[in-house]
Design a protein around this motif. Structure first.
Motif, PDB file in Angstrom:
ATOM      1  N   HIS A  38       0.851  -1.195   0.000  1.00 28.00           N
ATOM      2  CA  HIS A  38       0.000   0.000   0.000  1.00 28.00           C
ATOM      3  C   HIS A  38       0.879   1.235   0.000  1.00 28.00           C
ATOM      4  O   HIS A  38       2.003   1.231   0.499  1.00 28.00           O
ATOM      5  CB  HIS A  38      -0.975  -0.007   1.183  1.00 28.00           C
ATOM      6  N   TYR A  39       0.387   2.259  -0.642  1.00 26.79           N
ATOM      7  CA  TYR A  39       1.083   3.549  -0.652  1.00 26.79           C
ATOM      8  C   TYR A  39       0.342   4.484   0.279  1.00 26.79           C
ATOM      9  O   TYR A  39      -0.885   4.488   0.308  1.00 26.79           O
ATOM     10  CB  TYR A  39       1.090   4.145  -2.064  1.00 26.79           C
ATOM     11  N   GLY A  40       1.068   5.277   1.047  1.00 27.14           N
ATOM     12  CA  GLY A  40       0.453   6.284   1.920  1.00 27.14           C
ATOM     13  C   GLY A  40      -0.253   5.642   3.108  1.00 27.14           C
ATOM     14  O   GLY A  40      -0.304   4.418   3.250  1.00 27.14           O
ATOM     15  N   GLU A  41      -0.765   6.505   3.983  1.00 29.98           N
ATOM     16  CA  GLU A  41      -1.435   6.034   5.205  1.00 29.98           C
ATOM     17  C   GLU A  41      -2.724   6.816   5.391  1.00 29.98           C
ATOM     18  O   GLU A  41      -2.904   7.889   4.794  1.00 29.98           O
ATOM     19  CB  GLU A  41      -0.533   6.250   6.428  1.00 29.98           C
ATOM     20  N   ALA A  53      -6.113   8.546   5.283  1.00 31.66           N
ATOM     21  CA  ALA A  53      -7.074   8.934   4.244  1.00 31.66           C
ATOM     22  C   ALA A  53      -6.491   8.787   2.842  1.00 31.66           C
ATOM     23  O   ALA A  53      -7.217   8.536   1.884  1.00 31.66           O
ATOM     24  CB  ALA A  53      -7.530  10.375   4.469  1.00 31.66           C
ATOM     25  N   THR A  54      -5.171   8.916   2.744  1.00 38.06           N
ATOM     26  CA  THR A  54      -4.564   8.881   1.418  1.00 38.06           C
ATOM     27  C   THR A  54      -4.090   7.470   1.045  1.00 38.06           C
ATOM     28  O   THR A  54      -3.480   7.274   0.003  1.00 38.06           O
ATOM     29  CB  THR A  54      -3.351   9.826   1.348  1.00 38.06           C
ATOM     30  N   ARG A  55      -4.380   6.505   1.911  1.00 39.79           N
ATOM     31  CA  ARG A  55      -3.845   5.159   1.676  1.00 39.79           C
ATOM     32  C   ARG A  55      -4.420   4.540   0.403  1.00 39.79           C
ATOM     33  O   ARG A  55      -5.630   4.571   0.153  1.00 39.79           O
ATOM     34  CB  ARG A  55      -4.175   4.275   2.882  1.00 39.79           C
ATOM     35  N   VAL A  56      -3.510   3.976  -0.417  1.00 40.81           N
ATOM     36  CA  VAL A  56      -3.925   3.261  -1.626  1.00 40.81           C
ATOM     37  C   VAL A  56      -3.426   1.829  -1.502  1.00 40.81           C
ATOM     38  O   VAL A  56      -2.222   1.601  -1.356  1.00 40.81           O
ATOM     39  CB  VAL A  56      -3.308   3.896  -2.898  1.00 40.81           C
TER      40      VAL A  56
END
Ligand code: ATP
Ligand code: MG
Lengths: 232, 376
Positions: free
Chosen positions: A14-17, A19-22
């Motif tokens: 996953h990228y980001g953490e 609310a922005t997690r993808v």
């Protein structure tokens, strides 16, 4: 059945953490055997490149377990400190654009890998030349990439990927920049490599033209791997 | 397989052009150093010309080059009588401007006594002054030829000999004449005011000289002799060594700092330029660097590629620059002295600069993400 060359268990990224997690990949399990040419398909953003980059030790996974060519390389963390060495030893990369060094001749582009692997000059030259011959671009050994056609350059790039005898070959859209005829030639070469060298070839593609040249097709959807389709 | 060299060869034209540009900059640095060395050498040449060991000047001064000095002419006889003095001669120094074929020529005129210390010890061509009047020994730098005639004051002088590389600290060529000619010339040129003063007996200029130079008998110490001269309150004395170090600290010191500062600025500019060039060259190779990392090249291969290119650039520029300056040294109006030691020192500085300058490029390259090799 033999051990798979590539075995993935619960590989996630996953990228980001917050609310922005993808979640690019969710718990991917996958076995890829020697001699097979495997296609990774899926819509844009489904995680194909991410998966390929995890196998290629280019991107850090978020979790999971990965065995490459009999060696457990990732188990929640990298078990190798030197990932570049890992790539040099086990993996050959083929890019969408050939990514050859413009300042090196075709043969020198192949030799770079052997040089990094510590081959002496004479053996290096011999091996590079025989690879170019194998890929039917032996007469272009002295040419600079700028003097080659797209298909020729891609074959040199394949020769480079094969140089150090890797058993895993990863290709991200290798035919996207080629017309259908040249795409077919490149795919046939990859099939030949897989068969001749007992290698596993993983190809990310959007390209319908080359579907009939894949042994297995894995489809990704929003980071989830669908069950594989065996082809005949 | 040397990647740096192959990349350079691939864009040889651009690389050579860049190196030539940089070579001009380094050439300027080299010539600044050469000019300073020339300055030092010129300043010392004048003080060394009489091959003296003792300088006697006006009390309380550090003459005759660093400060003005005037002493009575008969000081020479008193010095010559000192125990340990082999020979002594009175000298005068004056700057004057003459016109040769319509172009101005500044001369630094040295008046000296025939057959006594003070004249030039090395004549490059022609002969020394033999007659007591109207003969000149000039430096080649004047452009005057042997036998050429020159009107100075009210008299016409003939060039009988030439020296090589003798100039004053301002770079004006030296001309030697007899002491009596020099004093007459000074008297003539100082004008009516001085003549009137002299007529009233206030300042008997013609009885004054700027210094007395002396040679010392073997077994005598110039410093001890200087000590004993200083007992005469109206006189000061310096050994040759003291005179030379005085020249270096007083006359050349400012020039040294000036040139040193300028050189430092130029070297800083060179560093920035090399850093920018290497940084740009590295950015241009971003994709290749990412690819190299992807296929397994270790950091030392990547850093080596950039460092070697920086060194090649600096090395080529340095060699070209130094060669250019060495070839062009004669064209400079002042002497440019290229010493091998300076070339060696500057090459070390350039080496250091190249390493420092490459650090920015190396830092950039090591941060390049191998994933940048993928995709479009
Ligand atoms: N470096 C990154 N930072 C943040 N998100 C990323 C990054 N790389 C990929 N992603 C995200 O991860 C998801 C999967 O991306 P990936 O590049 O694997 O897709 P793909 O299947 O290869 O797509 P395409 O067919 O367009 O190449 C996408 O939602 C993407 O936005
Ligand atoms: Mg992709």
């Amino acid at each position: 059945m033999t051990h798979p060359l590539i075995r993935l268990r619960g590989m996630a990224k996953h990228y980001g953490e917050g609310a922005t997690r993808v979640d690019a990949l969710r718990a991917v399990d996958m076995d890829i055997h020697a001699g097979s040419v495997v296609g990774l398909l899926g819509p844009s953003g489904s995680g194909k490149s991410t998966l390929l980059n995890l196998i290629g030790a280019i991107t850090d996974p978020s979790g999971g377990h990965m065995i490459l060519d009999g060696e457990t390389v990732y188990d929640g963390r990298w078990l190798r400190r030197d990932l570049r060495r890992l790539r040099l030893e086990k993996i050959g990369f083929i890019f969408q654009f050939h990514n050859l060094m413009p300042f090196l001749s075709a043969r020198e582009n192949v030799e770079v890998v052997l040089d990094l692997a510590g081959w002496p000059a004479a053996k290096r030259r011999e091996r590079a030349q025989s690879l170019l011959d194998y890929l039917q671009v032996g007469d272009k050994a002295q040419a600079k990439p700028a003097q080659l056609s797209g298909g020729q350059a891609q074959r040199i790039a394949i020769a480079r990927a094969l140089a150090n005898n890797p058993r895993i070959i990863l290709a991200d859209e290798p035919t996207a920049a080629l017309d259908s005829e040249r795409a077919a030639i490149v795919m046939d070469l990859l099939r030949k490599v897989a068969a001749d060298q007992g290698a596993a070839v993983v190809v990310v593609t959007h390209d319908d033209k080359i579907m009939n040249r894949l042994d297995v097709i894995h489809r990704l959807r929003e980071g989830v791997l669908q069950s594989p389709e065996e082809r005949t | 397989m040397n990647l740096a060299l192959r990349d350079i060869r691939h864009r040889a034209g651009r690389f050579v052009l860049t190196a030539v540009g940089l070579s001009l900059l380094l050439g300027v640095v080299m010539s600044m150093i050469g000019i300073y060395r020339g300055l030092v050498d010129d300043a010392l040449a004048l003080a060394r010309a009489p091959a003296a060991e003792l300088w006697v000047v006006e009390g309380g001064t550090r003459g005759p080059f660093a400060e003005a000095s005037r002493i009575p002419r008969d000081t020479r006889a008193a010095i010559a009588r000192l125990d340990g003095v082999a020979a002594a001669g009175a000298v005068t120094y004056q700057s004057l401007q003459v016109s040769v074929d319509g172009r101005p020529l500044r001369l630094f005129v040295v008046g000296h006594e025939l057959d006594r210390p003070g004249g030039p010890t090395a004549i490059a061509d022609g002969r020394a002054i033999e007659r007591s009047h109207f003969e000149l020994v000039v430096d080649r730098r004047t452009g005057l030829k042997l036998g050429e005639r020159l009107r100075l004051g009210t008299d016409t002088f003939t060039v009988v000999g030439r020296t090589k590389g003798q100039v004053d600290s301002a770079g004006n060529a030296v001309a030697y004449m007899t002491l009596s000619d020099a004093q007459k010339l000074q008297f003539t040129l100082e004008g009516a005011a001085a003549r009137n003063q002299a007529a009233r007996g206030e300042s008997p200029n013609r009885q004054q000289v700027n210094a007395v130079v002396a040679r010392v008998k073997p077994g005598h110490d110039p410093d001890e002799l200087a000590q004993s001269v200083r007992r005469w309150k109206h006189l000061a004395a310096l050994s040759q060594d003291q005179q030379e170090s005085l020249l270096l600290t007083s006359v050349v010191e400012k020039a040294r700092r000036q040139i040193g500062l300028f050189t430092a600025v130029l070297l800083a500019v060179s560093t920035v330029i090399i850093a920018l060039i290497i940084y740009t060259m590295t950015m241009d190779k971003m994709r290749e660097i990412a690819t190299l990392k992807l296929i397994g090249a270790p950091d030392r291969t990547i850093a080596g590629l950039i460092l070697q290119q920086s060194l090649a650039l600096g090395g080529l520029a340095f060699v070209t620059g130094t060669t250019l300056v060495t070839l062009a040294a004669g064209v400079f109006p002042r002497r440019v002295l290229i010493l091998p030691a300076d070339v060696a020192a500057l090459s070390l500085v350039v080496l250091t600069i190249c390493v420092v300058a490459s650090l920015f490029g190396v830092r950039y390259a090591l941060r390049v993400d191998p994933a940048r090799a993928l995709g479009g």
